[in-house]
Design a protein around this motif. Structure first.
Motif, mmCIF file in Angstrom:
data_model
loop_
_atom_site.group_PDB
_atom_site.id
_atom_site.type_symbol
_atom_site.label_atom_id
_atom_site.label_comp_id
_atom_site.label_asym_id
_atom_site.label_seq_id
_atom_site.Cartn_x
_atom_site.Cartn_y
_atom_site.Cartn_z
ATOM 1 N N GLU A 128 -10.536 -22.984 9.587
ATOM 2 C CA GLU A 128 -9.529 -22.185 8.917
ATOM 3 C C GLU A 128 -10.165 -21.243 7.893
ATOM 4 O OE1 GLU A 128 -6.679 -24.769 7.164
ATOM 5 O OE2 GLU A 128 -6.078 -25.674 9.061
ATOM 6 N N ILE A 129 -9.655 -20.014 7.846
ATOM 7 C CA ILE A 129 -10.065 -19.049 6.820
ATOM 8 C C ILE A 129 -8.974 -19.031 5.758
ATOM 9 C CG2 ILE A 129 -10.687 -16.664 6.319
ATOM 10 C CD1 ILE A 129 -11.594 -16.400 9.191
ATOM 11 N N LEU A 130 -9.341 -19.401 4.546
ATOM 12 C CA LEU A 130 -8.356 -19.582 3.486
ATOM 13 C C LEU A 130 -8.158 -18.333 2.635
ATOM 14 C CD1 LEU A 130 -9.399 -23.151 2.257
ATOM 15 C CD2 LEU A 130 -7.733 -22.527 4.030
ATOM 16 N N SER A 131 -9.146 -17.438 2.622
ATOM 17 C CA SER A 131 -9.052 -16.283 1.735
ATOM 18 C C SER A 131 -9.904 -15.139 2.249
ATOM 19 C CB SER A 131 -9.508 -16.667 0.321
ATOM 20 O OG SER A 131 -9.432 -15.575 -0.567
ATOM 21 N N LEU A 132 -9.501 -13.928 1.889
ATOM 22 C CA LEU A 132 -10.295 -12.738 2.181
ATOM 23 C C LEU A 132 -10.082 -11.731 1.059
ATOM 24 C CD1 LEU A 132 -8.351 -10.156 3.310
ATOM 25 C CD2 LEU A 132 -8.108 -11.711 5.219
ATOM 26 N N ASP A 133 -10.980 -10.754 0.975
ATOM 27 C CA ASP A 133 -10.800 -9.665 0.021
ATOM 28 C C ASP A 133 -11.575 -8.447 0.490
ATOM 29 O OD1 ASP A 133 -9.768 -8.444 -2.274
ATOM 30 O OD2 ASP A 133 -11.533 -8.920 -3.461
ATOM 31 N N TRP A 134 -10.948 -7.276 0.319
ATOM 32 C CA TRP A 134 -11.594 -6.000 0.612
ATOM 33 C C TRP A 134 -12.525 -5.617 -0.531
ATOM 34 C CZ3 TRP A 134 -10.984 -3.539 5.214
ATOM 35 C CH2 TRP A 134 -9.841 -3.817 5.979
ATOM 36 N N GLN A 178 -3.351 -15.443 3.990
ATOM 37 C CA GLN A 178 -3.405 -14.312 3.068
ATOM 38 C C GLN A 178 -3.247 -13.009 3.837
ATOM 39 O OE1 GLN A 178 -6.870 -14.351 0.507
ATOM 40 N NE2 GLN A 178 -5.921 -12.984 -0.976
ATOM 41 N N ALA A 179 -2.638 -12.028 3.186
ATOM 42 C CA ALA A 179 -2.519 -10.669 3.709
ATOM 43 C C ALA A 179 -2.819 -9.711 2.579
ATOM 44 C CB ALA A 179 -1.119 -10.420 4.275
ATOM 45 N N LEU A 180 -3.719 -8.758 2.813
ATOM 46 C CA LEU A 180 -4.150 -7.840 1.763
ATOM 47 C C LEU A 180 -4.184 -6.415 2.280
ATOM 48 C CD1 LEU A 180 -7.205 -9.512 -0.034
ATOM 49 C CD2 LEU A 180 -4.915 -9.177 -0.942
ATOM 50 N N PHE A 181 -3.579 -5.504 1.513
ATOM 51 C CA PHE A 181 -3.713 -4.088 1.801
ATOM 52 C C PHE A 181 -5.137 -3.637 1.495
ATOM 53 C CE2 PHE A 181 0.913 -4.204 0.929
ATOM 54 C CZ PHE A 181 1.371 -3.537 2.060
ATOM 55 N N SER A 182 -5.630 -2.703 2.299
ATOM 56 C CA SER A 182 -6.906 -2.072 1.978
ATOM 57 C C SER A 182 -6.747 -1.234 0.715
ATOM 58 C CB SER A 182 -7.363 -1.179 3.131
ATOM 59 O OG SER A 182 -8.415 -0.321 2.708
ATOM 60 N N GLN A 241 -7.164 2.556 2.323
ATOM 61 C CA GLN A 241 -6.223 3.102 3.295
ATOM 62 C C GLN A 241 -4.869 2.422 3.108
ATOM 63 O OE1 GLN A 241 -6.969 5.559 5.369
ATOM 64 N NE2 GLN A 241 -9.160 5.647 4.854
ATOM 65 N N PRO A 242 -3.831 3.144 2.706
ATOM 66 C CA PRO A 242 -2.568 2.499 2.342
ATOM 67 C C PRO A 242 -1.851 1.805 3.483
ATOM 68 C CG PRO A 242 -2.316 4.890 2.401
ATOM 69 C CD PRO A 242 -3.779 4.607 2.524
ATOM 70 N N ASP A 243 -2.154 2.154 4.724
ATOM 71 C CA ASP A 243 -1.455 1.569 5.868
ATOM 72 C C ASP A 243 -2.294 0.559 6.626
ATOM 73 O OD1 ASP A 243 1.133 3.032 5.818
ATOM 74 O OD2 ASP A 243 -0.171 4.768 6.045
ATOM 75 N N VAL A 244 -3.431 0.172 6.072
ATOM 76 C CA VAL A 244 -4.300 -0.821 6.699
ATOM 77 C C VAL A 244 -4.162 -2.144 5.958
ATOM 78 C CG1 VAL A 244 -6.689 -1.449 7.212
ATOM 79 C CG2 VAL A 244 -5.904 0.896 7.583
ATOM 80 N N LEU A 245 -3.975 -3.203 6.735
ATOM 81 C CA LEU A 245 -3.704 -4.528 6.190
ATOM 82 C C LEU A 245 -4.559 -5.544 6.916
ATOM 83 C CD1 LEU A 245 -1.337 -5.927 4.311
ATOM 84 C CD2 LEU A 245 -0.415 -6.561 6.541
ATOM 85 N N ALA A 246 -5.178 -6.463 6.182
ATOM 86 C CA ALA A 246 -5.975 -7.535 6.789
ATOM 87 C C ALA A 246 -5.323 -8.880 6.514
ATOM 88 C CB ALA A 246 -7.398 -7.522 6.242
ATOM 89 N N THR A 247 -5.429 -9.792 7.491
ATOM 90 C CA THR A 247 -4.851 -11.132 7.349
ATOM 91 C C THR A 247 -5.871 -12.174 7.784
ATOM 92 O OG1 THR A 247 -3.945 -11.260 9.599
ATOM 93 C CG2 THR A 247 -2.572 -10.193 7.917
ATOM 94 N N CYS A 248 -5.723 -13.397 7.260
ATOM 95 C CA CYS A 248 -6.566 -14.506 7.693
ATOM 96 C C CYS A 248 -5.697 -15.730 7.919
ATOM 97 C CB CYS A 248 -7.678 -14.797 6.687
ATOM 98 S SG CYS A 248 -7.104 -15.311 5.054
ATOM 99 N N SER A 249 -6.216 -16.681 8.709
ATOM 100 C CA SER A 249 -5.332 -17.716 9.236
ATOM 101 C C SER A 249 -6.066 -19.003 9.553
ATOM 102 C CB SER A 249 -4.650 -17.177 10.497
ATOM 103 O OG SER A 249 -3.992 -18.184 11.219
ATOM 104 N N THR A 250 -5.264 -20.004 9.931
ATOM 105 C CA THR A 250 -5.806 -21.284 10.378
ATOM 106 C C THR A 250 -6.578 -21.155 11.690
ATOM 107 O OG1 THR A 250 -3.728 -21.774 11.505
ATOM 108 C CG2 THR A 250 -3.977 -22.622 9.283
ATOM 109 N N ASP A 251 -6.351 -20.080 12.447
ATOM 110 C CA ASP A 251 -7.032 -19.943 13.745
ATOM 111 C C ASP A 251 -8.458 -19.416 13.614
ATOM 112 O OD1 ASP A 251 -6.711 -17.250 13.179
ATOM 113 O OD2 ASP A 251 -5.184 -16.901 14.716
ATOM 114 N N GLY A 252 -8.944 -19.221 12.378
ATOM 115 C CA GLY A 252 -10.319 -18.794 12.178
ATOM 116 C C GLY A 252 -10.569 -17.318 12.375
#
Length: 348
Positions: free
Chosen positions: A220-226, A166-170, A173-184
């Motif tokens: 693995e991290i499957l999901s995130l949310d701001w 997953q990839a989510l914009f903050s 902040q319009p230019d900040v982006l968070a991602t999560c992955s199989t690497d934890g």
């Protein structure tokens, strides 16, 4: 208006298609989009369903959910995101690595398509601040930034060496982006900042290094949310069955520029992997989660909370619950979707 919390949910069944994701329209209070796949997404085609909630058919019955329209795709659909500038436009993420833009007032075919990812596209997020921009993340480890009027992506981030779930914009902040992955890990990128490559003592562009890396789980991290109200707070859901709440400011940096995993709150309770987390857009301390244990749960994350954190368990589904989403217009209304082909809308 949905009835009170003790009322049965409104239900839409789509035979032959397992749901992977849902999204409420930012323009219409009763419209929901569903990304679905035949054969549980393992093989076969996909379908974009456009559903709406109408009045109850009988006194005392829940409001009726109906499928207004659907669009076929050649491969399974894993995620969906509404445009923030056009009420009838929506993008879908496909198992063949493609992204398609649809106009739901037209029939049959997508109005635009992009094919840059080399593996499954697993998430999409349309920025609600920079409204002409959306992001995609893929199992090829990359995150791409797009604008609908360009034939190619604007930026490519080599976010992870493995699947980027997953990839989510903050939302702050319009230019900040968070991602999560199989690497934890959760990685946070600042699209305004060129990345520093320590091996060559140079700055690279496009950016490929995160400004912050949080080792948030051993699996693995499957999901995130701001969090919609606290600009530095986000939640994660992972295969270790744990839901965690983090504050970007509460970190300990070490010599490898990673953090020492300071977690504000842990919410145990799910029996299997947590597939989706989403903060309530109306309340800063309420979080919804969906899990492979076939439940959707609602949690109280307030630091002043006394007693149990778990507020509600929604368990009518008979297969993996992989998506949930809060209504943007009506407080306390939550939707869930699952591999059983059911979309449920209910009040917590």
């Amino acid at each position: 208006m949905l009835p009170g919390p003790n009322f049965p949910p409104s239900v839409l069944q789509t035979p032959g298609f397992a749901h992977y994701s849902l999204a409420w329209s930012p323009f219409h209070s009763n419209r929901i989009a569903l990304a679905s796949s035949a054969n549980f997404g393992l093989v076969g085609n996909g379908r974009l369903h456009i559903a709406s909630m109408g009045p109850a058919q009988n006194p005392g019955a829940p409001p009726m959910l109906q499928c207004d329209k659907f669009f076929e795709s050649q491969d399974g659909l894993y995620d969906v995101a509404w445009s923030e500038v056009h009420e009838n436009h929506i993008v879908t993420a496909s198992g063949d690595g493609s992204i398609r833009l649809w106009d739901i007032m037209l029939n049959n075919f997508a109005i635009s398509a992009w094919q840059e990812h080399t593996r499954e596209v697993f998430s999409l997020d349309w920025s609600n601040i920079k409204k002409d921009t959306f992001a995609s993340s893929s199992w090829d480890g990359t995150v791409k930034i797009w604008t609908p009027d360009r034939p190619r992506s604007v930026v490519t981030l080599q976010a992870h060496h493995s699947c980027a779930y997953q990839a989510l914009f903050s939302p702050h902040q319009p230019d900040v982006l968070a991602t999560c992955s199989t690497d934890g890990t959760v990685k946070i990128f600042d699209l305004r900042t060129p990345s520093y490559a320590p091996t060559s003592n140079t700055f690279t562009n496009p950016m490929s290094a995160a400004v912050l890396t949080v080792p948030a789980s051993g699996g693995e991290i499957l999901s995130l949310d701001w969090n919609k109200y606290r600009s530095f707070t986000f939640a994660t859901g992972s295969v270790d069955k744990m839901v965690k709440v983090w504050d970007c400011r509460m970190v300990n940096m070490n010599e490898t520029n990673k953090v020492g995993g300071i977690c504000e709150l842990q919410l145990p309770g799910h029996e299997y992997a947590v597939r989706k987390v989403q903060w309530n857009p109306h309340r800063p301390d309420v979080l919804a989660t969906a899990s492979y244990d076939m439940t959707c749960r609602v949690w109280n994350t307030s630091s002043a909370a006394n007693g149990p954190r778990l507020m509600h368990i929604h368990d009518p589904h008979t297969e993996f619950v992989v998506g949930c989403g809060w209504s943007l217009y009506e407080e306390g209304v939550l939707a869930s979707c699952a591999w059983d082909g059911r979309l449920n809308v209910f009040r917590v």
